[in-house]
Structure formats: C-alpha cells, structure tokens
Scaffold this active site. Sequence first.
Site, PDB file in Angstrom:
ATOM      1  N   VAL A 150      -7.456  54.328  -9.042  1.00 60.32           N
ATOM      2  CA  VAL A 150      -8.403  53.821  -8.047  1.00 60.32           C
ATOM      3  C   VAL A 150      -8.978  52.492  -8.537  1.00 60.32           C
ATOM      4  O   VAL A 150      -9.003  52.229  -9.736  1.00 60.32           O
ATOM      5  CB  VAL A 150      -9.504  54.890  -7.773  1.00 60.32           C
ATOM      6  CG1 VAL A 150     -10.325  55.213  -8.991  1.00 60.32           C
ATOM      7  CG2 VAL A 150     -10.420  54.483  -6.616  1.00 60.32           C
ATOM      8  N   CYS A 151      -9.406  51.672  -7.573  1.00 58.60           N
ATOM      9  CA  CYS A 151     -10.156  50.438  -7.856  1.00 58.60           C
ATOM     10  C   CYS A 151      -9.275  49.375  -8.533  1.00 58.60           C
ATOM     11  O   CYS A 151      -8.278  48.969  -7.956  1.00 58.60           O
ATOM     12  CB  CYS A 151     -11.392  50.796  -8.679  1.00 58.60           C
ATOM     13  SG  CYS A 151     -12.633  49.508  -8.789  1.00 58.60           S
ATOM     14  N   ALA A 152      -9.624  48.924  -9.733  1.00 55.03           N
ATOM     15  CA  ALA A 152      -8.815  47.906 -10.417  1.00 55.03           C
ATOM     16  C   ALA A 152      -7.551  48.498 -11.025  1.00 55.03           C
ATOM     17  O   ALA A 152      -6.549  47.787 -11.226  1.00 55.03           O
ATOM     18  CB  ALA A 152      -9.652  47.245 -11.514  1.00 55.03           C
TER      19      ALA A 152
END
Length: 435
Positions: A150-152
């Site tokens: 998730v995310c970066a």
Amino acid sequence: MALLLRFPPHSIYLLRHTSTPPKLFTPPTQNKRLLLFSAAAMATPAAPARKVLVPIANGTEPMEAVITIDVLRRAGADVTVASVEKQLRVDACHGVKIVADALITDCGQNVFDLITLPGGIPGATNLKNSGILESMVKKQAAGGRLYAAVCASPAVALGAWGLLKGKKATCYPSFMEQLASTANAVESRVQVDGKVVTSRGPGTTLEYAVALVEQLYGKEKADEISGPLVMRSNHGEEYTIKELNPVQWTFNDGPRILVPVANGIEEMEAVMIIDVLRRAKANVVVASVEDKVEILASRQVKLEADMLLDEAAILSYDLILLPGGLGGAQAFANSEKLVNLLMKQRESNRPYGAICASPALVLEPHGLLKGKKATAFPAMVNKLLDQSEAENRVVVDENLITSRGPGTSIEFALGVVEKLFGREKALELAKTMLL
Ligand SMILES: *[C@@H]1O[C@H](CO)[C@@H](O)[C@H](O)[C@H]1NC(C)=O
C-alpha cells in the site's frame, strides 16, 4: 481520478482481475440441522488460520501497518509483525512506536500465505533495502502465493524488485510515475490482479485490508469482518460532522492533546487519531494508564506510549481524546487519575472526546455526557442515555466530540482538526490521506 474516487467501497470486488474461489469449507448438505449447525460454526473464528507477514521499519506509516494487522487478526489470520531493523522496536512515522513480534532475520524459513507491505517514507525504502525481505517476497511470487503493498511500497519496493511486471497495480498518487515504469499503473483505491493486491494510502487501507481478508478467506468472511468496522461508503465526497451548540475550541499551546492508551485499546483507532493529529501539527502526548509504557492492544499490537499517565497528568491539556476497544475502555473507566482529568476538563469547559466503546463505558457512567448528544460503537449505543444523534459518524456538541468505530476514526480526528484549525485544513489533510 475524481470519478474513480467516487466508486462505492464494494467496487473493489468489481476491479478484481482474476478471481480466487473462496476457501470457506462447504457444509454437508444431506442434513438440514447439520447445515444450520455448520453455518453457525462458520460465523465463529474457527476458519483455518492463514499465515501473514507484515514487515515494518523505521519510517513505516503506522496507520497502514496497524490497520492491516488488526483487520487480518479479526479475520483469524496468524499475523507475524516483523521488524527489518536490528531491534524489535521501530520508530514509525509521526513518532508512533511499534514493537514487532519478531525480527525479519528469524522469519526467512517460514512460508506465508500473504506478505503485505505498509507504506510511509522512509519506511518503504527501508523495506525495499532489506535483502531478506526481498528474497522472501520474490519466493512468494515464484510460489504463486499472495503479496501486497500500500501507499509508496507498490512503487518503491514491489515495483523496484520487478514483481509487478505486466500487473495492474496502484500506489500513492505522488509515486504513480515511478510505478508506471514497472507496472500497469491504475488509479483504483484497491487493485487485485492475480496474486497481487495494491492500494493507495492511509485512507484506503481499511478497504485494502478487507480485500486481503477476501483473498484469504472469501467474500463472506470479508463481509462479516467489515460490518463492525463502520466503514465509510462515500469515498471522494467531503466528510461531514454533526455539530450541535457550536462553540469555538480555543487552545494555548500547540494545541496540547492527551491520548491515553491502555492494554486492550483498539489499536487502529488509537494510531489513526495520533497520526492524523500529528499530521496537523498538534502536540500529541500518548500516555499509558498502565504501570508500563508498553501496552498490548486488543489485536495484540504492541505500542509504546510516550510516558505514563502519572507523568503526563502534571500538565493540563487543551483536549483529551479516548480511543476505544473494550478492554481499553474498561481500563480508562477504572483509572481514577484519568477520570479526574476528564472531570476537570469538563468543569473548565475544555474539549474532550471519545470513540467506539469509550463514550458508553467511560464518559456516560461518569456523567461526562450529561446534557449532551453523543454517539458510540453501534452495539453500545443502547448504553447512552440520549441516543437521538447516535446515527451520525461524528457528533460535536459544544466541547464534546464522539464517534463510532475504526472506520470513523479518521473522520473523528478530522473533526478535531476542523474545530481547532478550521475545515479547510481538515479537508486538505483528508485529501493527502485519500479518505
Ligand atoms: C530505528 O528505530 C530504533 C528504535 O527507536 C532505533 O533504536 C534505531 O537506531 C533506528 N534505526 C535506524 C537505522 O535509524
């Protein structure tokens, strides 16, 4: 993208690229009684435990780590939280301290059904630089087992390791360009492609975690888990709070906010509140009501408070906010020191608030909701004397703010940000978190 953000949460199921058959066991059909009995058994956490690895590092986004761990454990998964650092304790973003269950160096020989990477910078880079983790996730992919980020982390770790080639994947908006060079980058809130699941940021992590439950245990289990989370259904729309008897919340210093923690608190609620308020630059003091700073939360996440309440109670606070969780709320209600602080807060017309079990188990029994409208965890609303506004996700009545559960925690924290710093600031934060 604006259009994609307006998808209802269940669109994640439509975005699924290939489908995995649910692994729920099939009840025998020859006997109706047995069938009913089996259906009842299925609702209890008797499903086979799937093994999950959640690696964490210094600079991990704590909401993304803790939401994933918590939701997967609610589903019955056997989750190992492993530090890629030299010690179990990691310094997550926003000063949140998480104590892992194991070091990654001790996990290399284990086989997991799922490896899921939280994001955060530099956490995602620290995960990417762990050679052991890299070889574990590569084996995971080669073995046809689930891996997720998730995310970066989809761009910074999975993509950089070459594990997203030809896969539909998503990530935090500012990493999309980097992702596009290693994957078929798409802007879904949660994207499933074969054995790869990816998502965008703090505000999409609850949906992501439920999608992981679906991959491991099937849709029925995912639905069973998501009900009590009180999830948001209108992503992309501005969040709202219900405000009655509006007064200005004033503060002197920071503002200084006390977030008490105890064994048995709902860890995702605590971490979301602390994280969001520190993003807003509030001075948040996390204080343990136990006799140790390290606490064991309701889904066995170990968090380290900044100090003990004994020490924290020397100061006064512009605001006191209680996370929920059954055990945590009981510990709060039994802490004379904390209850006294809350009483003083009320007497001096300073704001205080609570979420989930805490309005019902801490505030109501101590007369701290008297004459005010409030809400609480849906199954505990019946303990409130005045339930007339309890259907709202966040209720503000003068100096009191209350809310419902894990899925309303970010909105609860944003409601606080709105009262302290204005709605514009809160909306800007909501946007950066992809609420
Ligand atoms: C990571 O955080 C821990 C816990 O505070 C600290 O002891 C350690 O020095 C940090 N590691 C790095 C590489 O900064």
